[in-house]
Design a protein around this motif. Structure first.
Motif, PDB file in Angstrom:
ATOM      1  N   VAL A  90     -11.266  82.231  76.092  1.00 10.80           N
ATOM      2  CA  VAL A  90     -11.886  81.165  75.296  1.00 10.80           C
ATOM      3  C   VAL A  90     -11.162  81.011  73.962  1.00 10.80           C
ATOM      4  N   THR A  91     -10.768  82.113  73.337  1.00  7.44           N
ATOM      5  CA  THR A  91     -10.048  81.994  72.061  1.00  7.44           C
ATOM      6  C   THR A  91      -8.698  81.308  72.262  1.00  7.44           C
ATOM      7  N   VAL A  92      -8.027  81.602  73.368  1.00  6.44           N
ATOM      8  CA  VAL A  92      -6.744  80.950  73.650  1.00  6.44           C
ATOM      9  C   VAL A  92      -6.956  79.456  73.851  1.00  6.44           C
ATOM     10  N   GLY A  93      -7.920  79.074  74.664  1.00 11.51           N
ATOM     11  CA  GLY A  93      -8.195  77.660  74.909  1.00 11.51           C
ATOM     12  C   GLY A  93      -8.654  76.934  73.665  1.00 11.51           C
ATOM     13  N   ALA A  94      -9.368  77.631  72.789  1.00 16.69           N
ATOM     14  CA  ALA A  94      -9.884  77.015  71.564  1.00 16.69           C
ATOM     15  C   ALA A  94      -8.767  76.611  70.602  1.00 16.69           C
ATOM     16  N   VAL A  95      -7.620  77.265  70.688  1.00 14.84           N
ATOM     17  CA  VAL A  95      -6.479  76.875  69.846  1.00 14.84           C
ATOM     18  C   VAL A  95      -6.133  75.408  70.104  1.00 14.84           C
ATOM     19  N   PHE A  96      -6.243  74.984  71.337  1.00 10.95           N
ATOM     20  CA  PHE A  96      -5.915  73.611  71.704  1.00 10.95           C
ATOM     21  C   PHE A  96      -7.120  72.686  71.549  1.00 10.95           C
ATOM     22  N   SER A  97      -8.278  73.193  71.882  1.00 14.77           N
ATOM     23  CA  SER A  97      -9.500  72.414  71.773  1.00 14.77           C
ATOM     24  C   SER A  97      -9.763  71.989  70.327  1.00 14.77           C
ATOM     25  N   VAL A  98      -9.500  72.863  69.376  1.00 13.51           N
ATOM     26  CA  VAL A  98      -9.761  72.541  67.967  1.00 13.51           C
ATOM     27  C   VAL A  98      -8.890  71.386  67.497  1.00 13.51           C
ATOM     28  N   VAL A  99      -7.700  71.280  68.026  1.00 14.39           N
ATOM     29  CA  VAL A  99      -6.818  70.165  67.648  1.00 14.39           C
ATOM     30  C   VAL A  99      -7.440  68.844  68.114  1.00 14.39           C
ATOM     31  N   GLY A 100      -7.900  68.810  69.352  1.00 12.48           N
ATOM     32  CA  GLY A 100      -8.541  67.598  69.863  1.00 12.48           C
ATOM     33  C   GLY A 100      -9.812  67.264  69.128  1.00 12.48           C
ATOM     34  N   ALA A 101     -10.629  68.280  68.865  1.00 10.33           N
ATOM     35  CA  ALA A 101     -11.909  68.062  68.192  1.00 10.33           C
ATOM     36  C   ALA A 101     -11.707  67.559  66.765  1.00 10.33           C
ATOM     37  N   ALA A 102     -10.804  68.183  66.032  1.00 11.77           N
ATOM     38  CA  ALA A 102     -10.556  67.784  64.643  1.00 11.77           C
ATOM     39  C   ALA A 102      -9.913  66.404  64.575  1.00 11.77           C
ATOM     40  N   THR A 103      -9.028  66.130  65.503  1.00 17.50           N
ATOM     41  CA  THR A 103      -8.378  64.820  65.522  1.00 17.50           C
ATOM     42  C   THR A 103      -9.391  63.717  65.797  1.00 17.50           C
ATOM     43  N   ALA A 104     -10.244  63.937  66.783  1.00 15.36           N
ATOM     44  CA  ALA A 104     -11.270  62.939  67.096  1.00 15.36           C
ATOM     45  C   ALA A 104     -12.211  62.723  65.912  1.00 15.36           C
ATOM     46  N   ASP A 105     -12.553  63.790  65.215  1.00 16.23           N
ATOM     47  CA  ASP A 105     -13.424  63.680  64.044  1.00 16.23           C
ATOM     48  C   ASP A 105     -12.734  62.885  62.938  1.00 16.23           C
ATOM     49  N   SER A 106     -11.457  63.119  62.736  1.00 19.30           N
ATOM     50  CA  SER A 106     -10.742  62.493  61.633  1.00 19.30           C
ATOM     51  C   SER A 106     -10.353  61.040  61.921  1.00 19.30           C
ATOM     52  N   VAL A 107     -10.075  60.736  63.177  1.00 18.46           N
ATOM     53  CA  VAL A 107      -9.595  59.400  63.513  1.00 18.46           C
ATOM     54  C   VAL A 107     -10.729  58.388  63.551  1.00 18.46           C
ATOM     55  N   PHE A 108     -11.863  58.778  64.064  1.00 17.83           N
ATOM     56  CA  PHE A 108     -12.966  57.818  64.264  1.00 17.83           C
ATOM     57  C   PHE A 108     -13.970  57.871  63.148  1.00 17.83           C
TER      58      PHE A 108
END
Length: 147
Positions: free
Chosen positions: A129-147
């Motif tokens: 989960v920690t490994v996958g979260a490295v990538f998930s956080v990029v998507g989550a933060a980007t979606a938060d910042s873009v919209f």
């Protein structure tokens, strides 16, 4: 330099969490079903897992507050001094990977079928989960910042 109030983003809303969730799940999926992630997790020690979780937090914080987003952490709603937006981001980043791993039965497929049992399965799942979260956080933060 602080932006004028009219140019700042509004306080954290449930819609922001929903946006984070979409972005987090979008990038978490491919890593949950990749055998290499589970092999890496089996080989990681506890220190590496904690450091990886720290990298996730650092990426998330930088994306929310150090990129040119116009947000200031001290101006946001907080719980125990931690901005709610950041707490939501961490919950989504780790939670989306965990939810998908369990829905897709990844621990069974990649660990139990390989002979791993009991507590070792949960510890290795946490590391994956920690490994996958490295990538998930990029998507989550980007979606938060873009919209």
């Amino acid at each position: 330099m602080k932006r004028p109030r009219a140019l700042r983003r509004p306080n954290f809303r449930i819609a922001d969490s929903a946006q984070q969730t979409v972005g987090g799940f979008l990038l978490a999926g491919p890593f949950v079903v990749t055998e290499e992630v589970w092999v890496l997790a089996r080989g990681m020690n506890a220190i590496q897992a904690v450091l990886t979780a720290g990298v996730v937090a650092a990426i998330g914080y930088a994306a929310l507050y150090r990129a040119d987003t116009g947000r200031e952490p001290e101006e946001e709603q907080a719980v125990a001094g931690i901005p709610i937006r950041f707490l939501s981001l961490m919950t989504v980043s780790f939670g989306s990977v965990l939810v998908l791993a369990l829905l897709f039965d990844a621990p069974e497929t990649f660990l139990i079928d390989q002979g791993m049992t009991g507590r070792a399965v949960w510890i290795t799942t946490a590391k994956a989960v920690t490994v996958g979260a490295v990538f998930s956080v990029v998507g989550a933060a980007t979606a938060d910042s873009v919209f």
